[in-house]
Design an enzyme around this catalytic site. Structure first.
Site: not given
Length: 245
Positions: A5, A7, A204
Protein backbone atom coordinates in the site's frame (compact mmCIF):
# COMPACT_ATOMS: atom_id res chain seq x y z
CA UNK A 1 6.55 -10.47 -4.68
CA UNK A 2 6.06 -7.69 -2.14
CA UNK A 3 2.72 -5.88 -2.50
CA UNK A 4 2.73 -2.40 -0.96
CA UNK A 5 0.00 0.00 0.00
CA UNK A 6 1.57 3.35 -0.88
CA UNK A 7 0.27 6.09 1.39
CA UNK A 8 1.63 6.13 4.93
CA UNK A 9 3.65 3.00 4.14
CA UNK A 10 6.25 3.91 1.54
CA UNK A 11 5.17 7.53 1.22
CA UNK A 12 4.41 9.77 4.18
CA UNK A 13 2.09 12.64 3.29
CA UNK A 14 -1.32 12.61 5.00
CA UNK A 15 0.29 11.91 8.37
CA UNK A 16 2.54 14.95 7.89
CA UNK A 17 -0.40 17.16 6.85
CA UNK A 18 -2.59 15.99 9.74
CA UNK A 19 0.29 15.91 12.30
CA UNK A 20 -0.46 12.27 13.17
CA UNK A 21 3.13 11.29 12.33
CA UNK A 22 4.51 13.87 14.79
CA UNK A 23 1.92 12.95 17.45
CA UNK A 24 3.22 9.37 17.55
CA UNK A 25 6.48 10.75 18.95
CA UNK A 26 4.90 12.46 21.99
CA UNK A 27 6.23 15.96 21.46
CA UNK A 28 9.68 14.98 20.13
CA UNK A 29 8.76 16.11 16.59
CA UNK A 30 7.80 19.64 15.53
CA UNK A 31 4.28 19.01 14.14
CA UNK A 32 4.09 22.37 12.32
CA UNK A 33 7.32 21.62 10.47
CA UNK A 34 5.77 18.36 9.27
CA UNK A 35 2.59 20.14 8.12
CA UNK A 36 4.63 22.68 6.13
CA UNK A 37 6.61 19.93 4.41
CA UNK A 38 3.37 18.07 3.66
CA UNK A 39 1.92 21.18 2.00
CA UNK A 40 5.06 21.62 -0.11
CA UNK A 41 4.81 17.99 -1.27
CA UNK A 42 1.11 18.46 -2.06
CA UNK A 43 1.81 21.54 -4.19
CA UNK A 44 4.67 19.85 -6.02
CA UNK A 45 2.60 16.73 -6.77
CA UNK A 46 -0.31 18.78 -8.18
CA UNK A 47 2.01 21.03 -10.21
CA UNK A 48 3.74 18.07 -11.88
CA UNK A 49 0.44 16.20 -12.42
CA UNK A 50 -1.03 19.19 -14.26
CA UNK A 51 2.09 20.36 -16.12
CA UNK A 52 3.40 17.02 -17.37
CA UNK A 53 0.84 14.23 -16.83
CA UNK A 54 -2.45 15.59 -18.30
CA UNK A 55 -4.11 15.44 -14.88
CA UNK A 56 -6.51 18.34 -15.46
CA UNK A 57 -7.74 16.61 -18.62
CA UNK A 58 -8.08 13.06 -17.30
CA UNK A 59 -8.81 13.56 -13.60
CA UNK A 60 -12.34 12.18 -14.04
CA UNK A 61 -11.24 9.14 -16.09
CA UNK A 62 -9.24 7.18 -13.52
CA UNK A 63 -8.06 3.73 -14.63
CA UNK A 64 -6.74 0.94 -12.38
CA UNK A 65 -3.36 0.63 -14.17
CA UNK A 66 -1.39 2.24 -16.99
CA UNK A 67 -2.00 -0.50 -19.58
CA UNK A 68 -5.76 -0.59 -19.01
CA UNK A 69 -6.44 1.11 -22.37
CA UNK A 70 -3.64 -0.45 -24.42
CA UNK A 71 -6.12 -2.24 -26.71
CA UNK A 72 -7.49 1.14 -27.89
CA UNK A 73 -4.08 2.56 -28.82
CA UNK A 74 -3.46 2.28 -32.59
CA UNK A 75 0.24 3.18 -32.21
CA UNK A 76 -0.05 6.55 -33.97
CA UNK A 77 3.02 8.81 -33.89
CA UNK A 78 2.21 11.42 -31.22
CA UNK A 79 5.19 13.75 -31.69
CA UNK A 80 3.03 16.44 -33.37
CA UNK A 81 -0.26 15.50 -31.72
CA UNK A 82 -2.12 18.41 -30.11
CA UNK A 83 -3.49 17.11 -26.81
CA UNK A 84 -5.14 20.47 -26.06
CA UNK A 85 -7.34 20.46 -29.17
CA UNK A 86 -8.52 16.85 -29.53
CA UNK A 87 -11.69 17.25 -27.41
CA UNK A 88 -11.15 14.29 -25.12
CA UNK A 89 -14.21 12.62 -23.62
CA UNK A 90 -14.76 9.32 -21.88
CA UNK A 91 -16.42 7.81 -24.95
CA UNK A 92 -13.22 8.14 -26.95
CA UNK A 93 -10.98 5.50 -25.44
CA UNK A 94 -8.33 6.03 -28.13
CA UNK A 95 -7.62 9.63 -27.07
CA UNK A 96 -7.35 8.52 -23.45
CA UNK A 97 -5.06 5.65 -24.48
CA UNK A 98 -2.74 8.14 -26.24
CA UNK A 99 -2.37 10.08 -23.00
CA UNK A 100 -1.69 6.91 -21.06
CA UNK A 101 1.04 5.99 -23.54
CA UNK A 102 2.77 9.35 -23.07
CA UNK A 103 2.37 9.11 -19.29
CA UNK A 104 3.90 5.62 -19.30
CA UNK A 105 6.87 6.91 -21.32
CA UNK A 106 7.40 9.80 -18.90
CA UNK A 107 7.05 7.47 -15.93
CA UNK A 108 9.84 5.25 -17.27
CA UNK A 109 11.92 8.29 -18.22
CA UNK A 110 11.92 9.67 -14.66
CA UNK A 111 11.49 13.27 -13.52
CA UNK A 112 15.20 14.11 -13.81
CA UNK A 113 14.70 14.10 -17.59
CA UNK A 114 11.51 16.18 -17.51
CA UNK A 115 11.77 18.89 -14.86
CA UNK A 116 13.80 22.10 -15.02
CA UNK A 117 16.85 22.54 -12.78
CA UNK A 118 15.10 24.88 -10.34
CA UNK A 119 12.28 22.39 -9.70
CA UNK A 120 14.77 19.53 -9.33
CA UNK A 121 16.71 21.54 -6.74
CA UNK A 122 13.51 22.30 -4.78
CA UNK A 123 12.49 18.62 -4.98
CA UNK A 124 15.91 17.35 -3.80
CA UNK A 125 15.93 19.75 -0.85
CA UNK A 126 12.38 18.81 0.14
CA UNK A 127 13.17 15.09 -0.07
CA UNK A 128 16.28 15.47 2.11
CA UNK A 129 14.45 17.63 4.67
CA UNK A 130 11.55 15.16 4.88
CA UNK A 131 13.90 12.19 5.11
CA UNK A 132 15.76 13.82 7.99
CA UNK A 133 12.52 14.78 9.77
CA UNK A 134 11.22 11.19 9.51
CA UNK A 135 14.47 9.56 10.70
CA UNK A 136 15.31 8.36 7.18
CA UNK A 137 11.92 6.70 6.58
CA UNK A 138 12.00 7.55 2.85
CA UNK A 139 15.55 6.46 2.06
CA UNK A 140 15.16 3.30 4.19
CA UNK A 141 12.02 2.39 2.24
CA UNK A 142 13.96 2.95 -0.98
CA UNK A 143 16.74 0.62 0.18
CA UNK A 144 14.24 -2.05 1.25
CA UNK A 145 12.70 -2.03 -2.25
CA UNK A 146 15.97 -3.12 -3.83
CA UNK A 147 15.09 -6.64 -2.69
CA UNK A 148 12.54 -8.83 -4.51
CA UNK A 149 9.82 -7.74 -6.96
CA UNK A 150 7.71 -4.87 -5.62
CA UNK A 151 4.19 -3.88 -6.74
CA UNK A 152 2.27 -0.93 -5.41
CA UNK A 153 -1.49 -0.77 -4.80
CA UNK A 154 -2.91 2.62 -3.90
CA UNK A 155 -6.40 3.71 -2.94
CA UNK A 156 -5.62 7.06 -4.58
CA UNK A 157 -6.15 7.78 -8.25
CA UNK A 158 -3.52 6.49 -10.68
CA UNK A 159 -1.85 9.62 -12.07
CA UNK A 160 -1.06 11.41 -8.77
CA UNK A 161 0.12 8.06 -7.41
CA UNK A 162 2.58 7.64 -10.28
CA UNK A 163 3.86 11.18 -9.69
CA UNK A 164 4.23 10.45 -5.96
CA UNK A 165 6.25 7.35 -6.82
CA UNK A 166 8.61 9.42 -8.96
CA UNK A 167 8.92 12.24 -6.41
CA UNK A 168 9.60 9.87 -3.54
CA UNK A 169 12.22 8.07 -5.68
CA UNK A 170 10.31 4.82 -6.00
CA UNK A 171 10.93 4.82 -9.75
CA UNK A 172 9.51 2.25 -12.15
CA UNK A 173 7.35 0.35 -9.65
CA UNK A 174 4.26 -1.30 -11.12
CA UNK A 175 1.27 0.66 -9.76
CA UNK A 176 -2.39 -0.33 -9.42
CA UNK A 177 -5.14 2.06 -8.33
CA UNK A 178 -7.89 0.42 -6.26
CA UNK A 179 -9.95 3.65 -6.31
CA UNK A 180 -12.95 2.08 -8.12
CA UNK A 181 -12.17 -1.63 -8.16
CA UNK A 182 -11.04 -2.30 -4.55
CA UNK A 183 -7.81 -3.83 -3.29
CA UNK A 184 -8.91 -7.46 -3.53
CA UNK A 185 -9.42 -7.07 -7.31
CA UNK A 186 -5.95 -5.51 -7.64
CA UNK A 187 -4.44 -8.38 -5.61
CA UNK A 188 -6.09 -10.89 -7.96
CA UNK A 189 -4.63 -9.11 -10.99
CA UNK A 190 -1.20 -9.19 -9.35
CA UNK A 191 -1.52 -12.92 -8.68
CA UNK A 192 -2.38 -13.48 -12.37
CA UNK A 193 0.59 -11.36 -13.41
CA UNK A 194 3.03 -13.30 -11.19
CA UNK A 195 1.96 -16.95 -11.14
CA UNK A 196 3.61 -19.52 -8.85
CA UNK A 197 5.36 -17.12 -6.49
CA UNK A 198 4.92 -16.19 -2.83
CA UNK A 199 3.46 -12.84 -1.80
CA UNK A 200 3.66 -10.57 1.23
CA UNK A 201 1.53 -7.44 1.76
CA UNK A 202 2.65 -4.28 3.57
CA UNK A 203 0.25 -1.53 4.58
CA UNK A 204 -1.26 0.60 7.30
CA UNK A 205 -5.00 0.10 6.69
CA UNK A 206 -7.81 -2.42 7.17
CA UNK A 207 -8.60 -2.80 3.45
CA UNK A 208 -5.24 -4.24 2.39
CA UNK A 209 -5.19 -6.32 5.59
CA UNK A 210 -8.60 -7.82 4.75
CA UNK A 211 -7.62 -8.41 1.11
CA UNK A 212 -4.39 -10.14 2.21
CA UNK A 213 -6.43 -12.41 4.50
CA UNK A 214 -8.76 -13.35 1.64
CA UNK A 215 -5.74 -14.15 -0.56
CA UNK A 216 -4.06 -15.97 2.35
CA UNK A 217 -0.98 -13.80 2.03
CA UNK A 218 1.01 -12.62 5.05
CA UNK A 219 0.36 -9.00 6.07
CA UNK A 220 2.86 -6.68 7.76
CA UNK A 221 1.30 -3.60 9.36
CA UNK A 222 3.39 -0.45 8.98
CA UNK A 223 2.96 2.43 11.41
CA UNK A 224 5.26 4.90 13.18
CA UNK A 225 5.78 2.17 15.81
CA UNK A 226 6.68 -0.71 16.01
CA UNK A 227 7.01 -1.76 12.33
CA UNK A 228 8.32 1.26 10.53
CA UNK A 229 11.10 2.38 8.29
CA UNK A 230 14.01 2.29 9.06
CA UNK A 231 13.22 -0.41 11.64
CA UNK A 232 11.74 -2.95 9.21
CA UNK A 233 14.15 -5.70 8.18
CA UNK A 234 14.03 -8.71 5.89
CA UNK A 235 14.49 -10.88 8.99
CA UNK A 236 11.22 -9.52 10.43
CA UNK A 237 9.45 -10.19 7.13
CA UNK A 238 10.80 -13.75 6.95
CA UNK A 239 8.99 -14.51 10.24
CA UNK A 240 5.66 -13.58 8.59
CA UNK A 241 6.49 -15.80 5.63
CA UNK A 242 7.31 -18.75 7.88
CA UNK A 243 3.92 -18.48 9.61
CA UNK A 244 1.89 -18.45 6.37
CA UNK A 245 3.95 -20.54 3.92
Amino acid sequence: VYVWDMDETLVLLNSLLKSSYAEAFNGLKDAQKGVEMGRMWENLILQICDDYFFYEQIENYNKPFLDALAQYDDGRDLSDYDFNQDELDDANKKKLAYRHRVIAQKYLQGLQNILDQETIKHWDELYDKTDEYTDRWLSSAQTFLKEHVNVLVTSGSLIPSLVKCLLFRLDSLIVYSSWEVGKIQCFRWIKERFPNVRFCVFGDGWEECEAAEIMRWPFVKIDPRPHRFPGLTLTTVSHYFSVVY
